[in-house]
Enzyme design. Structure first.
Site, PDB file in Angstrom:
ATOM      1  N   THR A   1      -4.791   6.186   3.092  1.00 32.84           N
ATOM      2  CA  THR A   1      -3.866   6.414   2.490  1.00 32.84           C
ATOM      3  C   THR A   1      -3.706   6.696   1.247  1.00 32.84           C
ATOM      4  O   THR A   1      -3.217   7.609   0.638  1.00 32.84           O
ATOM      5  CB  THR A   1      -2.172   5.221   2.702  1.00 32.84           C
TER       6      THR A   1
ATOM      7  N   LYS B   1       1.026  -0.943  -0.088  1.00 30.80           N
ATOM      8  CA  LYS B   1      -0.099  -0.261  -0.228  1.00 30.80           C
ATOM      9  C   LYS B   1       0.792   1.814  -0.016  1.00 30.80           C
ATOM     10  O   LYS B   1       0.580   2.344  -0.613  1.00 30.80           O
ATOM     11  CB  LYS B   1      -0.469   0.057   1.030  1.00 30.80           C
TER      12      LYS B   1
HETATM   13  O1  LIG Z   1       0.847   3.773   7.169  1.00 26.68           O
HETATM   14  C1  LIG Z   1      -0.077   4.121   7.748  1.00 26.68           C
HETATM   15  C2  LIG Z   1      -1.157   4.586   8.108  1.00 26.68           C
HETATM   16  O2  LIG Z   1      -1.567   3.591   8.486  1.00 26.68           O
HETATM   17  C3  LIG Z   1       1.334   5.429   7.409  1.00 26.68           C
HETATM   18  O3  LIG Z   1       1.215   6.069   6.517  1.00 26.68           O
HETATM   19  P1  LIG Z   1       2.517   6.760   5.108  1.00 26.68           P
HETATM   20  O4  LIG Z   1       3.612   6.011   6.298  1.00 26.68           O
HETATM   21  O5  LIG Z   1       2.416   6.783   4.130  1.00 26.68           O
HETATM   22  O6  LIG Z   1       2.394   7.542   6.411  1.00 26.68           O
END
Ligand SMILES: O=C(CO)COP(=O)(O)O
Ligand SMILES: NC(=O)C1=CN([C@@H]2O[C@H](COP(=O)(O)OP(=O)(O)OC[C@H]3O[C@@H](n4cnc5c(N)ncnc54)[C@H](OP(=O)(O)O)[C@@H]3O)[C@@H](O)[C@H]2O)C=CC1
Length: 309
Positions: free
Chosen positions: A229, A172
């Site tokens: 995200t 993701k």
């Molecule tokens: O995994 C996350 C929220 O579940 C945080 O995402 P980022 O690492 O893209 O900030």
């Protein structure tokens, strides 16, 4: 913070003396969670031995590329019966290892759980409602850990599909970066929805090829985290992609985890014979093979082979 508020004795290890001192004196983490009051009962320290003495659950919360280094730092002081909870989402760029493989190599014969799902640190620390998956290869251990880590605002669902949870969390990041590019380039909300949907198809295909189960990839740690995200500028991966899409100078921006994972994920897709055009496009964009314009166009409008919506 959640567990300390619930009355559990919590110690916090960090390597930056200034931040640790601020948490101790001001009960706030000014660098990472400014403005969020932390319970005064948390005992912050820069001494790993002090943090780990007698600990029975240890959460490892560093970026994926730093986990091997942290495991080496903690190895000596870690109590033999402590359960390790891995919170990093990613794949180690240098070796292609998932987080549980890094820990199995560095700290063998430990009970290991993986915590993953849609959960921005600041939401969790504020006590906003959050639901995540907690996985361990042994289902009973996963159940026990999920019960242990759940609070009134933080619900943990147990899973015995460790690889499925790790794969969803790592993939993701790359897809959130792609969604950021789409928005940064001004392609609009319809394109964003298409990207998330087609990205989910890739996450499922590749996640299954890596050993994950479909229901895990459709759950909180897969689809759930993808939705979060790919739609919020709070995500560093999304924000990084958006800056890239806008054509900004990225030299002052911390590299998002998806930057490290994209090429490995594209390689794994190739080796498994899996079609993953979004992941491949992100990898080619980051390696400079594609311009931002070419990549933005390709993310959604690549030549079709035989795809059905
Ligand atoms: O995994 C996350 C929220 O579940 C945080 O995402 P980022 O690492 O893209 O900030
Ligand atoms: N932030 C979030 O909302 C979420 C993050 N995660 C995952 O959690 C992991 C960590 O994310 P996050 O905390 O946001 O990352 P940040 O980059 O914001 O912070 C990293 C923290 O790890 C510390 N650190 C890095 N390397 C080491 C090391 N070798 N030894 C000791 N400490 C180290 C840093 O210390 P220093 O300040 O000294 O550099 C810093 O405190 C990531 O894999 C991310 O995917 C998962 C869900 C949500």
């Amino acid at each position: 913070a959640l567990h300390a508020r619930g009355g559990a004795p919590v110690r916090l290890f960090g390597r930056d003396a200034e931040t640790i001192a601020a948490i101790e004196t001001r009960h706030e983490n000014p660098r990472y969670l400014p403005g969020i009051p932390l319970p005064p009962s948390i005992r912050p320290t820069t001494d790993a031995g002090e943090a780990l003495a007698g600990a029975n659950v240890v959460l490892l919360v560093v970026p994926a590329q730093s986990l091997a280094g942290l495991a080496a730092t903690l190895a000596e002081a870690l109590p033999a019966d402590a359960t390790l909870v891995l919170c990093a989402k990613g794949i180690e760029r240098r070796t292609g290892r998932f987080m549980s493989d890094i820990v199995a190599d560095a700290l063998p014969d430990r009970l290991v759980g993986v915590l993953s799902g849609p959960s921005f640190a600041s939401d969790v620390a504020r006590g906003l409602p959050t639901a995540v998956t907690v996985a361990a290869s042994d289902g009973e251990a996963a159940d026990a850990l999920a019960r242990r880590l759940s609070t009134e605002s933080f619900r943990c669902y147990a899973s015995d599909d460790l690889r499925g949870v790790e794969a969803g969390g790592a993939l993701k990041n790359v897809l959130a970066l792609a969604a950021g590019v789409v928005i940064g380039r001004g392609l609009g909300a319809s394109a964003q929805a298409a990207l998330v949907t087609r990205g989910f198809v890739e996450l499922r295909r590749l996640g299954e090829a890596l050993g994950g189960r479909p229901e895990t990839l459709m759950g909180l740690s897969g689809l759930g985290d993808l939705i979060l995200t790919c739609s919020s500028p709070q995500s560093r991966n999304f924000a990084y992609g958006a800056a890239l899409g806008r054509g900004e100078d990225l030299s002052g921006l911390k590299l998002a985890e998806g930057v490290f994972t994209a090429a490995i994920a594209a390689r794994l897709a190739g080796e498994s014979g899996i079609e993953a055009p979004i992941v491949e496009t992100v990898a080619e964009l980051l390696s400079g093979e594609l311009s931002v314009d070419e990549a933005a166009q390709r993310l959604l409008m690549r030549p079709l082979k035989r795809e059905v919506g």
